[in-house]
Structure formats: structure tokens, C-alpha cells
Design a protein around this motif. Structure first.
Motif, short mmCIF file in Angstrom:
data_model
loop_
_atom_site.label_atom_id
_atom_site.label_comp_id
_atom_site.label_asym_id
_atom_site.label_seq_id
_atom_site.Cartn_x
_atom_site.Cartn_y
_atom_site.Cartn_z
N PHE A 1 0.85 -1.19 0.00
CA PHE A 1 0.00 0.00 0.00
C PHE A 1 0.88 1.24 0.00
O PHE A 1 2.09 1.16 0.17
N ASP A 2 0.24 2.41 -0.17
CA ASP A 2 0.95 3.67 0.01
C ASP A 2 0.15 4.55 0.96
O ASP A 2 -1.01 4.24 1.28
N PRO A 3 0.74 5.65 1.46
CA PRO A 3 0.06 6.46 2.48
C PRO A 3 -1.25 7.09 2.03
O PRO A 3 -2.07 7.45 2.86
N SER A 4 -1.45 7.24 0.72
CA SER A 4 -2.69 7.83 0.23
C SER A 4 -3.77 6.78 -0.02
O SER A 4 -4.81 7.09 -0.59
N GLY A 5 -3.51 5.54 0.40
CA GLY A 5 -4.50 4.49 0.25
C GLY A 5 -4.35 3.66 -1.01
O GLY A 5 -5.17 2.76 -1.25
N GLY A 6 -3.35 3.92 -1.82
CA GLY A 6 -3.12 3.11 -3.01
C GLY A 6 -2.84 1.67 -2.62
O GLY A 6 -2.15 1.40 -1.63
N ARG A 7 -3.37 0.75 -3.40
CA ARG A 7 -3.32 -0.67 -3.05
C ARG A 7 -2.78 -1.50 -4.21
O ARG A 7 -3.19 -1.34 -5.35
N LEU A 8 -1.85 -2.40 -3.87
CA LEU A 8 -1.36 -3.39 -4.82
C LEU A 8 -1.98 -4.73 -4.45
O LEU A 8 -1.59 -5.35 -3.46
N GLY A 9 -2.97 -5.17 -5.21
CA GLY A 9 -3.64 -6.43 -4.92
C GLY A 9 -2.92 -7.61 -5.55
O GLY A 9 -1.83 -7.48 -6.12
N GLN A 10 -3.57 -8.75 -5.48
CA GLN A 10 -2.99 -9.96 -6.04
C GLN A 10 -3.11 -10.02 -7.56
O GLN A 10 -2.46 -10.84 -8.21
N GLY A 11 -3.96 -9.18 -8.13
CA GLY A 11 -4.08 -9.11 -9.58
C GLY A 11 -5.38 -9.66 -10.15
O GLY A 11 -5.61 -9.58 -11.35
N GLY A 12 -6.26 -10.18 -9.29
CA GLY A 12 -7.51 -10.76 -9.78
C GLY A 12 -8.62 -9.76 -10.01
O GLY A 12 -9.56 -10.03 -10.76
N GLY A 13 -8.55 -8.60 -9.35
CA GLY A 13 -9.56 -7.57 -9.53
C GLY A 13 -10.85 -7.78 -8.76
O GLY A 13 -11.81 -7.04 -8.94
N PHE A 14 -10.90 -8.78 -7.87
CA PHE A 14 -12.12 -9.07 -7.12
C PHE A 14 -12.57 -7.85 -6.30
O PHE A 14 -13.74 -7.45 -6.35
N TYR A 15 -11.65 -7.30 -5.54
CA TYR A 15 -12.01 -6.18 -4.67
C TYR A 15 -12.24 -4.89 -5.45
O TYR A 15 -13.08 -4.07 -5.07
N ASP A 16 -11.49 -4.67 -6.53
CA ASP A 16 -11.73 -3.47 -7.34
C ASP A 16 -13.16 -3.45 -7.85
O ASP A 16 -13.83 -2.40 -7.84
N ARG A 17 -13.67 -4.59 -8.28
CA ARG A 17 -15.04 -4.66 -8.76
C ARG A 17 -16.04 -4.48 -7.62
O ARG A 17 -17.02 -3.75 -7.74
N TRP A 18 -15.80 -5.17 -6.50
CA TRP A 18 -16.75 -5.13 -5.39
C TRP A 18 -16.80 -3.74 -4.76
O TRP A 18 -17.87 -3.26 -4.37
#
Length: 272
Positions: free
Chosen positions: A131-148
Motif C-alpha cells: 500500500f501507500d500512504p494515500s491508500g493506493g493498493r497493490l492487490g494480487q491481480g484478480g480484480g475481485f475487490y476493485d469490482r466489489w
């Protein structure tokens, strides 16, 4: 040919996984203890009647340990269930709920667990590799949470080991960040970063080496640097919730800091 952002993310994922695989069980446990104490001390957790957590796997925080503490507070706790097409839904779990191993490796609720709508969930604990301090997120790459999360209006938080807090995570237009990023040593609020409010600087990026022009173009940290970061993280992680509150130079909520020291003991549950 993959985009620059896609290539940067892939390299950062590789390095994050390499770092996590090198953590000793004791280092993970010490880090988890500090992260969980901070999470349980959040006013947003206290205010939420229903929370969506995730079942940690691999080098992720062992978030199964949070469930008994939340149930003891009378909270309703949900876990995600994967759907076809990289979709996701939230299902209510109880102490006697049977969890099913998913092919990806995590445990998830079955169809017998009640379905819970997004509008009923007050806080979501979002997983991620970095993550970064502004809330940026590096996920696993599946996109499940980005969609939800695309139409979720509640609070979002993340647990991030200090060594995996980067100055900036590469973002694509569809990427969804989080509001709160907790490390063993502090709390970062995305709204404070956006408003330009004074905030402590993040630690140097152990995964990405030096960033060039705001990007991870120079992802060349040698293995010896990664190994040294593992040792440093294990040494720096507070040994207890009280130490986390005492050593905090990042927490801007005195009440939350006090609650860290008074956080209840977390009961460990065995994975099944």
C-alpha cells in the motif's frame, strides 16, 4: 505488450511475495500482533455493526485471529466468497460456520452462510500485497475487490507491514484504494494525504529501490537489500500493543492510541 503500470505492478508483486516468503513465523506473529491491536482500536471498527474481513493466507496477516475478538464485541463478521467472472459477495460467518478451501488457497464461506448486502457493511478490511500512504493498493491481480468496492460507500481499511508501505503504488483507472492504512507503527488516512495535511513521511521503499519521476521504473533492489529489510522489519516491529502505542510517531488520534494499549487479548483459532 503489457502497459508500464501492468509491468510495474507485476514486478512489485514479485518482490512483495519474495519478502513475505522470507519472514520468520515469529516476525509474522509480532507484526500481526501490532497490526491487530491497531485495527481493534479504530473508532471506525467500534462504530461498525457489521464488518467484512478476509481470511489471510501465505504471508498475509493471519486475520482469522481477529474473528473471536470481534464476535466478543457483538460484531457481525462477514467473509468474501468468490464468484464466477472474478466477482465477489459477502457472507455472514459465525463461530460454528464451516469454511471451504478455495483453489486460490484461502478459506471462504459456503452458500449456507447468509448473504449480506453492501449497504449493511460498515467497514471492509481490504487485503493487499503493498500500500501507500494515500491508500493506493497493490492487490494480487484478480480484480475481485476493485469490482466489489466500485459502488461501496462504507469505510475501507488495510493492514500493511511497514516494509510494504511504498511511497506510491502504481494505479490504473479501475483500481480502488482504501481510506485507512495501518502499519505496525502508525495510521495513514487517505483524506489527510489528499488535503495536504501534515503527515509523517513513509519509510524508504524496500521493494522498489529508488523511484524515478514518481514511478517504479528502477525496481532493481538486490536480494541482499530485501534480506536486510526482512531483518529490520522483524527488529522494528513492536513486541506488544502497549509498545505499539508508545512508539507511535504516526498516530494522530490520542483516544485510539490509548485503546491500543487496552485492546483485548486476541484468541488464536486453528485453520481448518
Amino acid at each position: 505488450m503489457p502497459s508500464t503500470t501492468t509491468a510495474e505492478k507485476a514486478e512489485l508483486r514479485r518482490r512483495a511475495r519474495q519478502y513475505l516468503s522470507g519472514l520468520s513465523p515469529q516476525a509474522r506473529r509480532t507484526s500481526d500482533d501490532a497490526l491487530f491491536a491497531r485495527f481493534l482500536a479504530l473508532p471506525q471498527v467500534e462504530a461498525a455493526d457489521t464488518l467484512l474481513l478476509y481470511h489471510g493466507m501465505g504471508g498475509e496477516p493471519d486475520t482469522a485471529r481477529l474473528l473471536p475478538a470481534l464476535w466478543a464485541r457483538g460484531k457481525a463478521v462477514c467473509l468474501p466468497r468468490c464468484l464466477p467472472g472474478h466477482g465477489m459477495e459477502a457472507r455472514l460467518v459465525r463461530p460454528d460456520s464451516a469454511l471451504i478451501p478455495h483453489p486460490y488457497g484461502m478459506l471462504e464461506p459456503g452458500e449456507d452462510c447468509p448473504l449480506v448486502g453492501k449497504d449493511a457493511i460498515g467497514l471492509v478490511l481490504v487485503p493487499g500485497l503493498a500500500f501507500d500512504p494515500s491508500g493506493g493498493r497493490l492487490g494480487q491481480g484478480g480484480g475481485f475487490y476493485d469490482r466489489w468496492l466500485a459502488d461501496y460507500a462504507g469505510c475501507t481499511a488495510a493492514l500493511c507491514r511497514t516494509a510494504l508501505l511504498l511511497p506510491q503504488v502504481p494505479r490504473a483507472p479501475h483500481d480502488r484504494g482504501v481510506e485507512l492504512v495501518l502499519t505496525e507503527h502508525g495510521l495513514y488516512r487517505a483524506d489527510a494525504q489528499r488535503s495536504g495535511a501534515q503527515s509523517p513521511p513513509p519509510p524508504p521503499p524496500p521493494l522498489a529501490g529508488r523511484y524515478v519521476n514518481g514511478s517504479a521504473a528502477a525496481v532493481v533492489a538486490p536480494a541482499v537489500v530485501v534480506a536486510a529489510t526482512v531483518a529490520a522489519a522483524a527488529t522494528a516491529a513492536p513486541a506488544s500493543a502497549a509498545a505499539a502505542a508508545k512508539d507511535d510517531d504516526n498516530q494522530d488520534d490520542p483516544q485510539a492510541a490509548a485503546a491500543v494499549a487496552a485492546a483485548p487479548t486476541i484468541v488464536t483459532t486453528a485453520h481448518s
